[in-house]
Motif scaffolding. Structure first.
Motif, PDB file in Angstrom:
ATOM      1  N   THR A   1       0.090  21.363 -20.179  1.00 56.55           N
ATOM      2  CA  THR A   1      -0.196  20.720 -21.453  1.00 56.55           C
ATOM      3  C   THR A   1       0.268  21.562 -22.644  1.00 56.55           C
ATOM      4  N   VAL A   2       0.827  22.746 -22.358  1.00 53.39           N
ATOM      5  CA  VAL A   2       1.412  23.602 -23.390  1.00 53.39           C
ATOM      6  C   VAL A   2       2.880  23.803 -23.031  1.00 53.39           C
ATOM      7  N   ARG A   3       3.756  23.722 -24.020  1.00 49.85           N
ATOM      8  CA  ARG A   3       5.182  23.861 -23.733  1.00 49.85           C
ATOM      9  C   ARG A   3       5.483  25.237 -23.132  1.00 49.85           C
ATOM     10  N   GLY A   4       6.376  25.246 -22.172  1.00 45.82           N
ATOM     11  CA  GLY A   4       6.684  26.470 -21.451  1.00 45.82           C
ATOM     12  C   GLY A   4       5.857  26.568 -20.183  1.00 45.82           C
ATOM     13  N   GLY A   5       6.106  27.590 -19.409  1.00 45.98           N
ATOM     14  CA  GLY A   5       5.364  27.760 -18.167  1.00 45.98           C
ATOM     15  C   GLY A   5       6.025  27.021 -17.031  1.00 45.98           C
ATOM     16  N   PRO A   6       5.456  27.145 -15.831  1.00 48.21           N
ATOM     17  CA  PRO A   6       6.076  26.570 -14.637  1.00 48.21           C
ATOM     18  C   PRO A   6       6.035  25.044 -14.637  1.00 48.21           C
ATOM     19  N   THR A   7       7.025  24.451 -13.990  1.00 50.73           N
ATOM     20  CA  THR A   7       7.087  23.007 -13.826  1.00 50.73           C
ATOM     21  C   THR A   7       7.294  22.682 -12.355  1.00 50.73           C
ATOM     22  N   ARG A   8       7.025  21.445 -12.000  1.00 54.60           N
ATOM     23  CA  ARG A   8       7.315  20.946 -10.667  1.00 54.60           C
ATOM     24  C   ARG A   8       8.073  19.631 -10.805  1.00 54.60           C
ATOM     25  N   SER A   9       8.894  19.324  -9.817  1.00 57.18           N
ATOM     26  CA  SER A   9       9.723  18.124  -9.877  1.00 57.18           C
ATOM     27  C   SER A   9       9.648  17.336  -8.581  1.00 57.18           C
ATOM     28  N   CYS A  10       9.913  16.038  -8.693  1.00 61.96           N
ATOM     29  CA  CYS A  10      10.070  15.194  -7.511  1.00 61.96           C
ATOM     30  C   CYS A  10      10.989  14.039  -7.882  1.00 61.96           C
ATOM     31  N   TRP A  11      11.625  13.455  -6.875  1.00 62.19           N
ATOM     32  CA  TRP A  11      12.479  12.297  -7.102  1.00 62.19           C
ATOM     33  C   TRP A  11      11.614  11.043  -7.094  1.00 62.19           C
TER      34      TRP A  11
ATOM     35  N   GLU B   1       0.832  -1.202   0.000  1.00 66.38           N
ATOM     36  CA  GLU B   1       0.000   0.000   0.000  1.00 66.38           C
ATOM     37  C   GLU B   1       0.863   1.248   0.000  1.00 66.38           C
ATOM     38  N   GLY B   2       1.956   1.257   0.783  1.00 65.41           N
ATOM     39  CA  GLY B   2       2.887   2.368   0.786  1.00 65.41           C
ATOM     40  C   GLY B   2       2.234   3.670   1.228  1.00 65.41           C
ATOM     41  N   PRO B   3       2.965   4.780   1.115  1.00 60.76           N
ATOM     42  CA  PRO B   3       2.421   6.081   1.487  1.00 60.76           C
ATOM     43  C   PRO B   3       1.285   6.485   0.550  1.00 60.76           C
ATOM     44  N   ALA B   4       0.520   7.478   0.966  1.00 64.46           N
ATOM     45  CA  ALA B   4      -0.587   7.966   0.143  1.00 64.46           C
ATOM     46  C   ALA B   4      -0.058   8.563  -1.158  1.00 64.46           C
ATOM     47  N   ALA B   5      -0.879   8.487  -2.210  1.00 60.74           N
ATOM     48  CA  ALA B   5      -0.509   9.043  -3.507  1.00 60.74           C
ATOM     49  C   ALA B   5      -0.340  10.560  -3.408  1.00 60.74           C
ATOM     50  N   LEU B   6       0.557  11.087  -4.225  1.00 60.14           N
ATOM     51  CA  LEU B   6       0.824  12.513  -4.279  1.00 60.14           C
ATOM     52  C   LEU B   6       0.360  13.063  -5.615  1.00 60.14           C
ATOM     53  N   ASP B   7       0.076  14.361  -5.664  1.00 57.71           N
ATOM     54  CA  ASP B   7      -0.338  15.006  -6.903  1.00 57.71           C
ATOM     55  C   ASP B   7       0.767  15.950  -7.361  1.00 57.71           C
ATOM     56  N   LEU B   8       1.282  15.721  -8.567  1.00 58.47           N
ATOM     57  CA  LEU B   8       2.329  16.568  -9.136  1.00 58.47           C
ATOM     58  C   LEU B   8       1.779  17.189 -10.412  1.00 58.47           C
ATOM     59  N   LYS B   9       1.164  18.364 -10.276  1.00 56.78           N
ATOM     60  CA  LYS B   9       0.531  19.061 -11.404  1.00 56.78           C
ATOM     61  C   LYS B   9      -0.445  18.139 -12.147  1.00 56.78           C
TER      62      LYS B   9
ATOM     63  N   GLY C   1      15.293   8.961 -10.030  1.00 55.78           N
ATOM     64  CA  GLY C   1      15.222   9.847 -11.191  1.00 55.78           C
ATOM     65  C   GLY C   1      14.470  11.123 -10.835  1.00 55.78           C
ATOM     66  N   LEU C   2      15.008  12.271 -11.246  1.00 62.25           N
ATOM     67  CA  LEU C   2      14.347  13.551 -10.976  1.00 62.25           C
ATOM     68  C   LEU C   2      13.309  13.791 -12.065  1.00 62.25           C
ATOM     69  N   PHE C   3      12.050  13.595 -11.724  1.00 60.53           N
ATOM     70  CA  PHE C   3      10.914  13.646 -12.647  1.00 60.53           C
ATOM     71  C   PHE C   3      10.338  15.057 -12.638  1.00 60.53           C
ATOM     72  N   ARG C   4      10.194  15.641 -13.825  1.00 61.41           N
ATOM     73  CA  ARG C   4       9.687  17.009 -13.926  1.00 61.41           C
ATOM     74  C   ARG C   4       8.413  17.026 -14.757  1.00 61.41           C
ATOM     75  N   VAL C   5       7.414  17.776 -14.297  1.00 62.86           N
ATOM     76  CA  VAL C   5       6.110  17.844 -14.957  1.00 62.86           C
ATOM     77  C   VAL C   5       5.735  19.299 -15.187  1.00 62.86           C
ATOM     78  N   GLY C   6       5.253  19.600 -16.394  1.00 60.57           N
ATOM     79  CA  GLY C   6       4.749  20.925 -16.710  1.00 60.57           C
ATOM     80  C   GLY C   6       3.270  20.864 -17.049  1.00 60.57           C
TER      81      GLY C   6
END
Length: 204
Positions: A149-159, A3-11, A142-147
């Motif tokens: 649905t349009v290229r550019g703009g702010p992103t967020r990252s998590c390992w 089950e692990g920790p609760a799911a997280l939301d990354l953008k 791996g350092l995963f980065r999410v932006g």
């Protein structure tokens, strides 16, 4: 699976930490070794001829390939062999995470060695973009980065760590995403280091 920790939301991308415990990871790695023996890892290139830093193979009805002809799905490995079947533990994981989705037709296997990365991109080569993409990480962080649905703009990252999953679905299905770098040697799962990323998706 745990089950692990609760799911997280990354953008909008659902991150599920610790989905596979170490025993399940080791068992899956054994299946992946057989998969790679049947369909060896390949270094694809961009349409402009630049080699990708990630080596790839696949399982299922389709695999993803790239060369001077462009990015596309193919029903055979570049060697001409049929792709091996998707391992059952991955089909079980898909059913657990996205129970309402169609059965996956492709599992991409990406291997990140030291210094490998994956630039921001969208997964949009599939015919039915209402179907999710499920990603599983094994090995080094791996350092995963999410932006957006349009290229550019702010992103967020998590390992993303070994055994973590990420689900791109709903509005985040077409989010730009990538892996900026890996923390080489951070995991003991792969004897010589590196990261394996498995992505399950519906193609047709």
């Amino acid at each position: 699976m745990t089950e692990g920790p609760a799911a997280l939301d990354l953008k909008g991308v659902r991150i599920v930490p610790g989905l596979l415990d170490p025993t399940a990871q080791a068992a899956l790695l054994k299946e992946l070794r057989a998969l790679v023996a049947a369909a060896p890892l390949v270094t694809h290139s961009t349409p402009r001829g630049k080699p990708l830093s990630v080596r790839m193979t696949a399982a299922g009805r389709f695999g993803w390939v790239s060369d001077r002809k462009g990015y596309r799905y193919a029903d055979r490995h570049p060697s001409g062999r049929e792709w091996p079947p998707i391992p059952q533990p991955l089909l079980d994981l898909w059913a657990l995470l996205v129970p309402g989705a169609r059965a996956p037709e492709c599992c991409l296997v990406n291997f990140y060695g030291e210094g490998a990365r994956m630039g921001l991109h969208q997964d949009r080569d599939e015919a039915d973009l209402t179907q999710p993409v499920v990603s599983l990480s094994l090995g080094d962080d791996g350092l995963f980065r999410v932006g957006g649905t349009v290229r550019g703009g702010p992103t967020r990252s998590c390992w993303l760590r070994s055994g973590d999953a990420a689900v791109l679905e709903g509005p985040a299905r077409l989010a730009f995403h990538g892996v900026d770098r890996i923390r080489f040697g951070s995991s003991t799962l792969l004897r010589d280091g590196g990261r394996i990323n498995l992505t399950l998706r519906v193609v047709t």
